[in-house]
Design a protein around this motif. Structure first.
Motif, PDB file in Angstrom:
ATOM      1  N   VAL A 408       0.740  -1.220  -0.085  1.00  0.00           N
ATOM      2  CA  VAL A 408       0.016  -0.021   0.052  1.00  0.00           C
ATOM      3  C   VAL A 408       0.932   1.427  -0.104  1.00  0.00           C
ATOM      4  O   VAL A 408       0.553   2.370  -0.715  1.00  0.00           O
ATOM      5  CB  VAL A 408      -0.953   0.105   1.092  1.00  0.00           C
ATOM      6  N   SER A 409       1.827   1.274   0.805  1.00  0.00           N
ATOM      7  CA  SER A 409       2.908   2.437   0.786  1.00  0.00           C
ATOM      8  C   SER A 409       3.522   2.611  -0.573  1.00  0.00           C
ATOM      9  O   SER A 409       3.612   3.769  -1.005  1.00  0.00           O
ATOM     10  CB  SER A 409       3.904   1.993   1.919  1.00  0.00           C
ATOM     11  N   SER A 410       3.776   1.388  -1.202  1.00  0.00           N
ATOM     12  CA  SER A 410       4.376   1.734  -2.531  1.00  0.00           C
ATOM     13  C   SER A 410       3.389   2.420  -3.690  1.00  0.00           C
ATOM     14  O   SER A 410       3.787   3.289  -4.229  1.00  0.00           O
ATOM     15  CB  SER A 410       4.937   0.339  -3.059  1.00  0.00           C
ATOM     16  N   LEU A 411       2.360   1.929  -3.457  1.00  0.00           N
ATOM     17  CA  LEU A 411       1.268   2.189  -4.381  1.00  0.00           C
ATOM     18  C   LEU A 411       0.869   3.601  -4.293  1.00  0.00           C
ATOM     19  O   LEU A 411       0.846   4.528  -5.261  1.00  0.00           O
ATOM     20  CB  LEU A 411      -0.109   1.331  -4.243  1.00  0.00           C
ATOM     21  N   THR A 417      -3.871   5.760  -7.305  1.00  0.00           N
ATOM     22  CA  THR A 417      -5.237   5.993  -6.569  1.00  0.00           C
ATOM     23  C   THR A 417      -6.109   4.963  -6.633  1.00  0.00           C
ATOM     24  O   THR A 417      -6.664   3.929  -5.503  1.00  0.00           O
ATOM     25  CB  THR A 417      -5.811   7.234  -6.594  1.00  0.00           C
ATOM     26  N   ASP A 418      -6.598   4.330  -7.871  1.00  0.00           N
ATOM     27  CA  ASP A 418      -7.518   3.136  -7.979  1.00  0.00           C
ATOM     28  C   ASP A 418      -6.977   1.954  -7.364  1.00  0.00           C
ATOM     29  O   ASP A 418      -7.665   1.182  -6.669  1.00  0.00           O
ATOM     30  CB  ASP A 418      -7.789   3.215  -9.290  1.00  0.00           C
ATOM     31  N   ASP A 419      -5.529   1.699  -7.709  1.00  0.00           N
ATOM     32  CA  ASP A 419      -4.898   0.562  -7.091  1.00  0.00           C
ATOM     33  C   ASP A 419      -4.784   0.499  -5.680  1.00  0.00           C
ATOM     34  O   ASP A 419      -4.964  -0.662  -5.112  1.00  0.00           O
ATOM     35  CB  ASP A 419      -3.740   0.117  -7.812  1.00  0.00           C
ATOM     36  N   THR A 420      -4.711   1.651  -5.223  1.00  0.00           N
ATOM     37  CA  THR A 420      -4.498   1.660  -3.709  1.00  0.00           C
ATOM     38  C   THR A 420      -5.774   1.456  -3.038  1.00  0.00           C
ATOM     39  O   THR A 420      -5.796   0.770  -2.005  1.00  0.00           O
ATOM     40  CB  THR A 420      -4.003   3.158  -3.319  1.00  0.00           C
ATOM     41  N   VAL A 421      -6.768   2.038  -3.505  1.00  0.00           N
ATOM     42  CA  VAL A 421      -8.185   1.919  -2.735  1.00  0.00           C
ATOM     43  C   VAL A 421      -8.662   0.536  -3.139  1.00  0.00           C
ATOM     44  O   VAL A 421      -9.034  -0.126  -2.025  1.00  0.00           O
ATOM     45  CB  VAL A 421      -9.197   2.918  -3.719  1.00  0.00           C
ATOM     46  N   GLN A 422      -8.075  -0.241  -4.317  1.00  0.00           N
ATOM     47  CA  GLN A 422      -8.603  -1.687  -4.365  1.00  0.00           C
ATOM     48  C   GLN A 422      -7.967  -2.671  -3.508  1.00  0.00           C
ATOM     49  O   GLN A 422      -8.314  -3.464  -2.764  1.00  0.00           O
ATOM     50  CB  GLN A 422      -8.266  -2.116  -5.712  1.00  0.00           C
ATOM     51  N   VAL A 423      -6.502  -2.160  -3.030  1.00  0.00           N
ATOM     52  CA  VAL A 423      -5.757  -3.145  -2.248  1.00  0.00           C
ATOM     53  C   VAL A 423      -6.219  -2.889  -0.784  1.00  0.00           C
ATOM     54  O   VAL A 423      -6.355  -3.764  -0.238  1.00  0.00           O
ATOM     55  CB  VAL A 423      -4.190  -2.471  -2.323  1.00  0.00           C
ATOM     56  N   ILE A 424      -6.262  -1.538  -0.508  1.00  0.00           N
ATOM     57  CA  ILE A 424      -6.851  -1.375   0.831  1.00  0.00           C
ATOM     58  C   ILE A 424      -8.379  -2.045   1.212  1.00  0.00           C
ATOM     59  O   ILE A 424      -8.663  -2.730   2.051  1.00  0.00           O
ATOM     60  CB  ILE A 424      -7.373   0.277   0.967  1.00  0.00           C
ATOM     61  N   GLU A 425      -9.281  -2.207   0.196  1.00  0.00           N
ATOM     62  CA  GLU A 425     -10.385  -2.644   0.100  1.00  0.00           C
ATOM     63  C   GLU A 425     -10.185  -4.304   0.379  1.00  0.00           C
ATOM     64  O   GLU A 425     -11.020  -5.004   1.365  1.00  0.00           O
ATOM     65  CB  GLU A 425     -11.374  -2.497  -0.854  1.00  0.00           C
ATOM     66  N   PHE A 462       2.486  -7.074  -8.710  1.00  0.00           N
ATOM     67  CA  PHE A 462       3.153  -7.583  -9.663  1.00  0.00           C
ATOM     68  C   PHE A 462       3.055  -7.429 -11.237  1.00  0.00           C
ATOM     69  O   PHE A 462       3.864  -7.391 -12.134  1.00  0.00           O
ATOM     70  CB  PHE A 462       3.674  -8.969  -9.306  1.00  0.00           C
ATOM     71  N   GLY A 463       1.720  -7.170 -11.550  1.00  0.00           N
ATOM     72  CA  GLY A 463       0.930  -7.007 -12.825  1.00  0.00           C
ATOM     73  C   GLY A 463       1.656  -8.230 -13.639  1.00  0.00           C
ATOM     74  O   GLY A 463       1.126  -9.427 -13.298  1.00  0.00           O
ATOM     75  N   PRO A 464       1.855  -8.231 -15.006  1.00  0.00           N
ATOM     76  CA  PRO A 464       2.002  -9.139 -15.790  1.00  0.00           C
ATOM     77  C   PRO A 464       3.218 -10.096 -15.462  1.00  0.00           C
ATOM     78  O   PRO A 464       3.269 -11.177 -15.969  1.00  0.00           O
ATOM     79  CB  PRO A 464       2.296  -8.582 -17.148  1.00  0.00           C
TER      80      PRO A 464
END
Length: 605
Positions: A408-411, A417-425, A462-464
């Protein structure tokens, strides 16, 4: 007076012991001498017979090797070569070496033979191991001259200064035979077959007639053959031995008077092949010394037993035997685990305290305490098992949370933002799921939902570079499993795949096979060390190391945690299979028993 058990026991035991031991002493010691004498004689004859068979075997080997050399073409060709004046010295030396090799082969064919040598009239001696020596000194030795004059073929134990093949100067017993002719006086060659004296002494030393007994191996002239027996037998003994040699019996026992006026037992055995004879001498007094000691010991023990028995009879009474019997019955019930029945069998406590009543009272108290202890131990075991499970489960939460917070810190630093929100959720849902420790087991669907949240976090990170797939097969509805066992395995698989590969490949497979649920995680990592695989698959090792596992911070902590919790829940119904690929990757498969929701108690749903 005689109506009391104490008085009757004292009188009865006194009469029984005096009569029985008195009668036994008379009969025993009257017959023991004859029995022991018969046993010693038969045992001595049996030992002599065994040793005689052994001597016959050794003699047969000696005669066999002598016959082998005597009848061989090699010996005849060698003798002809030595007598041929046309042959050069070099050709004769080649014949000597060939004969030496033949003697070596003949010696090695028999384990008991130390050396075979040939002595020639011209001073030539040929032995094994290429020994060809021109040394005429043996022509003057007594054994050599006696062979030609009297034909003595057996030599008593002596040190052969020429023999160096096996015994290296140790005493040997030898057979002398002519070579090339049957008559000793006309032969040009004398064959000498040596046998180590130890071949005769070692089995002979195991024959014991008495502590100071002596066993002689005598030749056909009545002289000792072995060095340890080389002392005089005495004129009287020699005359008796000569008389026995000329008599018909081949074995027997004689008694004679020794020089100090005592009696000696003489056991003899004639050996038919060579005329040898075994003679054993043992003092008769020494043979019965154990009997005299036994007589004295028996008398002392008898008096002691009578006194102890009288004291014991004075202590016993009828009132002791009955409660003791009931106490034994109660003990048997305790042995079976029937504590209530055991307590009912015990006699009631009496006002008059005695040793027996104290034992019964103590045993009754022990039954009560033992029953309480078993119940407390059972309850403590349940509590300890539950506490171990809680500790193992709580170990996962900080381990996972710290890794995700770093993500989360890295994002956030990358302003995604979108990825951060998704990870936090996803993290919030996973934390809500994992921090509920009231549920020991959860629905498989809930566990898979938690896994999907975790996979979502990994794919965001990690993505692809991360290729992760999930496959489900079989009827998985309403199945219940131990909580939080898939996520640690997936985390390990991803982590170690990235450590050794640029792209991590993780494949998750959940399937049901009849009464077993298979959870499989496969990766393309470096593989797992074999010692770790062996330790994790050993049920006793994992179960015995729960506490060290809680403190462990090594790379296999997640897997060890999962295995330990599964062992706690499923016991022997749980199995784990870990295999490494041919080149890379690890496949971990957990096999759980199928348990459905309606068969498992749900708490705090």
């Amino acid at each position: 007076m005689f109506f009391s058990l104490k008085s009757r026991l004292i009188a009865l035991i006194l009469v029984l012991f005096v009569l029985s031991f008195g009668t036994l002493s008379f009969l025993l010691f009257a017959e023991s001498r004859a029995v022991i004498r018969s046993y010693i004689e038969s045992s001595a004859l049996e030992k002599m017979e065994e040793y005689g068979s052994y001597i016959d075997m050794v003699q047969m080997q000696i005669y066999d090797v002598a016959s082998l050399v005597f009848n061989s073409d090699m010996a005849k060709n060698w003798d002809n070569a030595m007598n041929d004046p046309q042959l050069s010295e070099g050709e004769k030396m080649l014949a000597n070496l060939a004969m030496s090799r033949f003697l070596t082969q003949a010696t090695n064919s028999y384990t008991s033979i130390s050396d075979v040598s040939i002595y020639r009239l011209n001073g030539l001696r040929i032995g094994g191991e290429n020994q060809v020596v021109g040394d005429p000194s043996f022509l003057q030795e007594s054994w050599y001259t006696n062979f030609f004059t009297s034909g003595d073929r057996w030599l008593a134990a002596h040190t052969d200064v020429h023999e160096r093949v096996r015994d290296h100067g140790n005493p040997v017993v030898s057979l002398l035979m002519p070579l090339g002719t049957f008559h000793h006086a006309t032969t040009r060659n004398v064959m000498k077959v040596n046998v180590s004296e130890s071949y005769f002494l070692e089995p002979l030393s195991r024959i014991h007639l008495a502590n100071n007994s002596t066993i002689f191996l005598l030749n056909e002239q009545g002289r000792p053959l072995l060095s340890q027996q080389a002392h005089e037998l005495g004129a009287g003994t020699l005359s008796i031995i000569e008389h026995i040699r000329n008599s018909t019996p081949k074995s027997g026992v004689e008694y004679l008077t020794n020089d100090v006026g005592g009696r000696d037992m003489m056991v003899y055995k004639k050996l038919g092949r060579t005329g040898w004879m075994l003679v054993g001498l043992a003092p008769e007094k020494e043979m019965y010394s154990s009997l005299h000691k036994l007589q004295t010991t028996t008398f002392v023990v008898t008096i002691a037993i009578i006194l102890v028995s009288l004291c014991a009879a004075a202590w016993l009474s009828y009132g002791v035997t009955k409660p003791l019997t009931r106490l034994v019955l109660a003990m048997r019930q305790v042995q079976r685990g029937a504590f209530d029945q055991a307590e009912s069998l015990l006699p009631p406590d009496q006002d008059v305290k005695s040793e027996i009543s104290y034992v019964i009272s103590t045993f009754r108290y022990m039954i009560i305490r033992l029953r309480q202890h078993i119940q407390n131990e059972f309850e403590l075991k349940l509590l300890r098992q539950q506490a171990e499970y809680k500790a193992l489960l709580m170990q996962i939460n900080p381990h996972f949370m710290f890794n995700t917070l770093e993500l989360v810190s890295s994002l956030a630093m990358q302003r995604r933002t979108d990825d951060t929100v998704q990870v936090i959720e996803d993290l919030g849902k996973m934390m809500r799921y994992s921090m509920n420790t009231n549920d020991d087991r959860v629905l498989l669907a809930e566990e898979l939902t938690n896994v999907r949240h975790y996979i979502s976090i990994l794919q965001t990170r990690f993505g692809p570079k991360l290729d992760i797939s999930t496959q489900e097969s079989g009827r998985l509805d309403h199945l219940v499993i131990v909580k939080f066992i898939l996520q640690p395995l997936i985390e390990n698989a991803v982590k170690y795949s990235f450590n050794y590969q640029t792209t991590a490949e993780v494949h998750i497979r959940i399937c049901r096979n009849k009464e077993h649920l298979h959870l499989q995680i496969k990766d393309n990592g470096p593989g797992m060390p074999q010692d770790i695989i062996t330790r994790l698959q050993d049920s006793e090792t994992v179960t015995a190391q729960l506490e060290p596992m809680l403190r462990n911070s090594s790379w296999h902590i997640g897997l060890g945690n999962v295995v330990a919790r599964c062992r706690l829940h499923y016991g022997s119904l749980f199995a784990i299979h870990i295999t490494n690929g041919d080149t890379q990757g690890t496949c971990i498969e957990l096999v759980l028993p199928v348990q459905e929701e309606n068969h498992v108690q749900r708490i705090d749903r």
